[in-house]
Scaffold this motif. Sequence first.
Motif: not given
Length: 301
Positions: A252-275, A286-291
């Motif tokens: 979701q986008t809230i007040a200019g920030n990106v908010v991620l929610t998930w039910p369980s597990g560890t969050l992974l992130e990448a700048t490219n879909l293939i890693g 998790y609230t993230n200010s997109p840069s």
Amino acid sequence: YALSQRVDSNLQITRKGGEFSVFQMQPGGLLQFLRWVPEVGTGVTQVSNNLTTIQWTDGSVVQNGFVYLFGDTLITDTNNNNVPATYLARVPTTNVESISSWTFWNGSSWDTQETNAAVVINNSVDNVRLYKGNWVAVSKPYGTIGNTTYAYVASKPQGPYSSQFLFGDPTNDIQGIGTTTNQATSVLEYYYSASPAVHPEYSLTSSNLLVSIGYEDANSYQYYIPDAQLYKPRFYEVTLTNLVSSSVITIQTIAGNVVLTWPSGTLLEATNLIGPWAINLANSPYTNSPSAAQKFYRTIQ
């Protein structure tokens, strides 16, 4: 915005359509009422077997840019009895006040015609919330004359939903109605339980789900304050056994920030879909200010 149900001015039994009531938060945390906003069912009196009289006031959930609304009306079952059934609609959060922006779940897709709406729960519901990645609706079948409360659980708003018994009324209740002497006035009162609600916003040490149910007077509201001990809500801790395991990340986008929610597990992130994928130790939500120009997320168990 808050959903509001209109009823008849006499017995307050006949449902006469819903509206959005609009409030604004004031300094100090006070809510100021601004206006009423019509919705699809505004001014419509409920009539059995007429999908244009669905009362869209059973519950609402905001997810992925939409407000999902649950409503019910009466339909005739195979035994020729009028029974409640719940339907689903949605409207973009950017067009909440636009009736023409509503669409209705027809059993396979979103439809612009309310008359094509399909049943999603074979009962009326009192409250709907998201809990551990699941859509959870609670209901007290037959309303004030019933004596049991159920939960309906699905991984998607349109279902399919599975049901689970939660709890029954106290043993001194008869079909949901009990009698007691008012502690303050000594008047014999008739009361019933109604309007169950789920409260996933409260984290319990037991890891269970908190569910409340209200107690109301069958004859008059004048006893509520003198006998507040009786008419306060009751709370139950329940374990839902029919939760659907889900690893879907809600964004979701809230007040200019990106908010991620998930039910369980560890969050992974990448700048490219293939890693490559890196571990993000944040907890949900998790609230993230997109840069960056783009970023990808997934979870591992």
